[in-house]
Design an enzyme around this catalytic site. Structure first.
Site, PDB file in Angstrom:
ATOM      1  N   PRO A   2       0.824  -1.224   0.000  1.00 43.60           N
ATOM      2  CG  PRO A   2      -0.728  -1.550   1.693  1.00 43.60           C
ATOM      3  CD  PRO A   2       0.609  -2.014   1.199  1.00 43.60           C
ATOM      4  CD  GLU A   3       5.094   2.058  -2.237  1.00 42.95           C
ATOM      5  OE1 GLU A   3       5.490   3.107  -2.770  1.00 42.95           O
ATOM      6  OE2 GLU A   3       5.779   1.047  -2.155  1.00 42.95           O
ATOM      7  CE  LYS A  51       3.463   5.679   3.005  1.00 39.26           C
ATOM      8  NZ  LYS A  51       4.509   4.647   3.143  1.00 39.26           N
ATOM      9  CG  ASN A 169      11.032   0.015   0.813  1.00 38.96           C
ATOM     10  OD1 ASN A 169      11.864   0.910   0.643  1.00 38.96           O
ATOM     11  ND2 ASN A 169      11.362  -1.184   1.230  1.00 38.96           N
ATOM     12  NE  ARG A 250       9.767  -0.341   4.947  1.00 42.90           N
ATOM     13  CZ  ARG A 250       8.748   0.250   4.316  1.00 42.90           C
ATOM     14  NH1 ARG A 250       8.422   1.488   4.623  1.00 42.90           N
ATOM     15  NH2 ARG A 250       8.075  -0.382   3.384  1.00 42.90           N
TER      16      ARG A 250
END
Ligand SMILES: [Zn+2]
Length: 263
Positions: A2-3, A51, A169, A250
């Site tokens: 989910p971006e 987001k 990411n 990340r």
């Protein structure tokens, strides 16, 4: 993943399912909202900010509330027809159910669920930088905010939602590959921040309206990215093995040849 594009799409799903509808029931399965009942409230609109999802409601006395949710890595909203079985995810992941005459919206594994007066939305999203998919997208401001952290790595700066809102990411990795910039490059050494920001916006915008995220133009499985999720596979440009390492909190993927280190 989910971006910004996924969240934008999700906001549209909720808009189509609920906008204008008067809720006939609600069921919150999170402790902080366990006693909340939105029966009788009307859904004004569904919006996304980076987001973050914002479902705006009004009650018969014209009070206005916003239901905020965040998908993080694994959350989702689904709209079902009344009477349809809820099959998208296991029932124990349900965090909220909103019922209306025409549709039932079910939120799975949502994060940061909160209900605030709409006038106080900024307490939840006011810290965000310019929204890549917002009507008020402001690339100049995004570049200014990025440049204010010259020693941060560009890989981390692009994920910092206070700089610009919507890049996760996947898009971070893909944008930096396409720009030929190592994720470890300090912001001050990135050759063209404006071009980097513009590309991020184009990639997210291109994926609005579909659930398969592709930065290559290819939609079939295994072909949708240049580097993201492709550790040890050959770079699509030079054949070098794609690398994966931790960067900040990340992991990041990159091609060491196409994305040389710079200082
Ligand atoms: Zn390469």
């Amino acid at each position: 993943m989910p971006e910004g594009d996924t969240v934008w799409n999700t906001a549209r799903v909720l808009e189509r399912a609920l906008a204008g509808a008067r809720l006939t029931g609600s069921d919150f399965r999170v402790p902080q909202l366990a006693t909340t009942d939105l029966t009788g409230w009307t859904v004004r609109e569904s919006a996304s900010r980076g987001k973050h999802l914002l479902l705006r409601l009004r009650d018969p006395d014209a009070a206005e509330l916003t239901l905020h949710s965040h998908l993080r890595m694994d959350g989702a909203w689904r709209a079902y027809a009344p009477g349809e079985r809820w099959t998208a995810r296991p029932a124990h992941l349900i965090r909220v159910v909103l019922r209306s005459p025409g549709a039932v919206a079910v939120g799975y594994h949502l994060h940061e669920l909160a209900l605030v007066p709409t006038a106080e939305e900024d307490s939840l999203v006011g810290h965000l930088g310019p929204d890549l998919l917002g009507a008020d997208w402001d690339p100049t401001e995004a570049v200014r905010r990025l440049a204010a952290h010259p020693d941060a790595t560009i890989g981390e700066a692009l994920l910092d939602q206070r700089n610009l809102a919507g890049v996760g990411n996947l898009y971070k990795c893909e944008v930096l590959f396409l720009r030929g910039v190592s994720p470890w490059t300090p912001v001050r050494a990135v050759p063209d921040l404006a071009g980097t920001v513009a590309l991020a916006q184009r990639l997210l915008a291109a994926n609005r309206g579909r659930w398969t995220q592709s930065t290559t133009g290819v939609l079939r499985r295994g072909g949708t990215s240049y580097v993201y999720g492709r550790r040890a596979q050959p770079c699509r440009r030079c054949g070098t093995a794609i690398r994966k390492e931790e960067l900040g909190e990340r992991v990041t993927y990159w091609c060491p040849v196409c994305q040389p280190e710079r200082e």
